[in-house]
Enzyme design. Sequence first.
Site, PDB file in Angstrom:
ATOM      1  N   ASP A 131     -79.943  34.773  35.711  1.00 21.42           N
ATOM      2  CA  ASP A 131     -79.008  35.197  36.570  1.00 21.42           C
ATOM      3  C   ASP A 131     -77.986  36.135  36.067  1.00 21.42           C
ATOM      4  O   ASP A 131     -78.143  36.361  34.795  1.00 21.42           O
ATOM      5  CB  ASP A 131     -77.944  33.821  36.783  1.00 21.42           C
ATOM      6  CG  ASP A 131     -78.744  32.732  37.489  1.00 21.42           C
ATOM      7  OD1 ASP A 131     -79.534  32.953  38.191  1.00 21.42           O
ATOM      8  OD2 ASP A 131     -78.066  31.414  37.314  1.00 21.42           O
TER       9      ASP A 131
HETATM   10  N1  URA Z   1     -81.111  28.379  35.322  1.00 19.61           N
HETATM   11  C1  URA Z   1     -80.035  28.951  35.861  1.00 19.61           C
HETATM   12  O1  URA Z   1     -79.167  28.287  36.423  1.00 19.61           O
HETATM   13  N2  URA Z   1     -79.840  30.053  35.631  1.00 19.61           N
HETATM   14  C2  URA Z   1     -80.683  31.134  34.919  1.00 19.61           C
HETATM   15  O2  URA Z   1     -80.081  32.281  34.689  1.00 19.61           O
HETATM   16  C3  URA Z   1     -81.645  30.335  34.335  1.00 19.61           C
HETATM   17  C4  URA Z   1     -82.013  28.989  34.449  1.00 19.61           C
END
Ligand code: URA
Length: 231
Positions: A103
């Site tokens: 993310d």
């Molecule tokens: N899980 C999440 O919630 N975000 C990420 O970036 C990776 C795994």
Amino acid sequence: MRLEKYLVQCGVASRKKIKTAIAEGRVTVNGKIEVNDATDVEWGDDIITFDGIIPQKKQLKYYIMYKVSGYITAMEDENKKTVAELLPDYVDKNSVFPVGRLDRDTEGLLLFTSDGDLSHAMAHPDNDMKKTYYVELDKEISQDDILALEQGVTLDTNYNALPGEVEFLDSKSIHLTITEGKYHQVKKMLKAVKNKVTYLKRVKFGNLTLENMSPGEVKEIKREDIILEYK
Ligand code: URA
């Protein structure tokens, strides 16, 4: 290997364009036009031409990035900053792509490669690619919450997450190891136990770690550095 795959590995064009070129008679194998993209050819044994030129095998590349917050996992975007901006100039941004995604606000290990087969293999469930996240939490985590994460929680999408492995660090931070990679998976797993992730960093991807790397750094690795059980 198939003629089509051979030419993909040379990087002469996209798979689709290669198929068309073969069908159009623009490819020869040992001096003869070959219109079957499945024809068996070998590196070193056969002489292939594509539009009259003998293409060479493209060097496949592998890089580990220590992603920092604020960049989306994409190679381009009209408005948002992308991880491509964190790649140094010496990296050919037209041939590499990220394996999986983090993310925008997640930090940590992101693998880049030009090796489509490896990327595909890493996503294969039989490879059981473990991803370990360092997770900071808004509220204290209880033993019951840890047990629930280890048994497999149900996400708000009604998806039953596979059991995770939890290492307790302190009351508001854990290491969580999972093999899946659903959208916002870690955040949703913690949401399922009524907590909230305040900071997330991937510290391990398969056998790869961020050892000796600083935030924002990119380092080149070799294919042999990546361990895969199933290929
Ligand atoms: N899980 C999440 O919630 N975000 C990420 O970036 C990776 C795994």
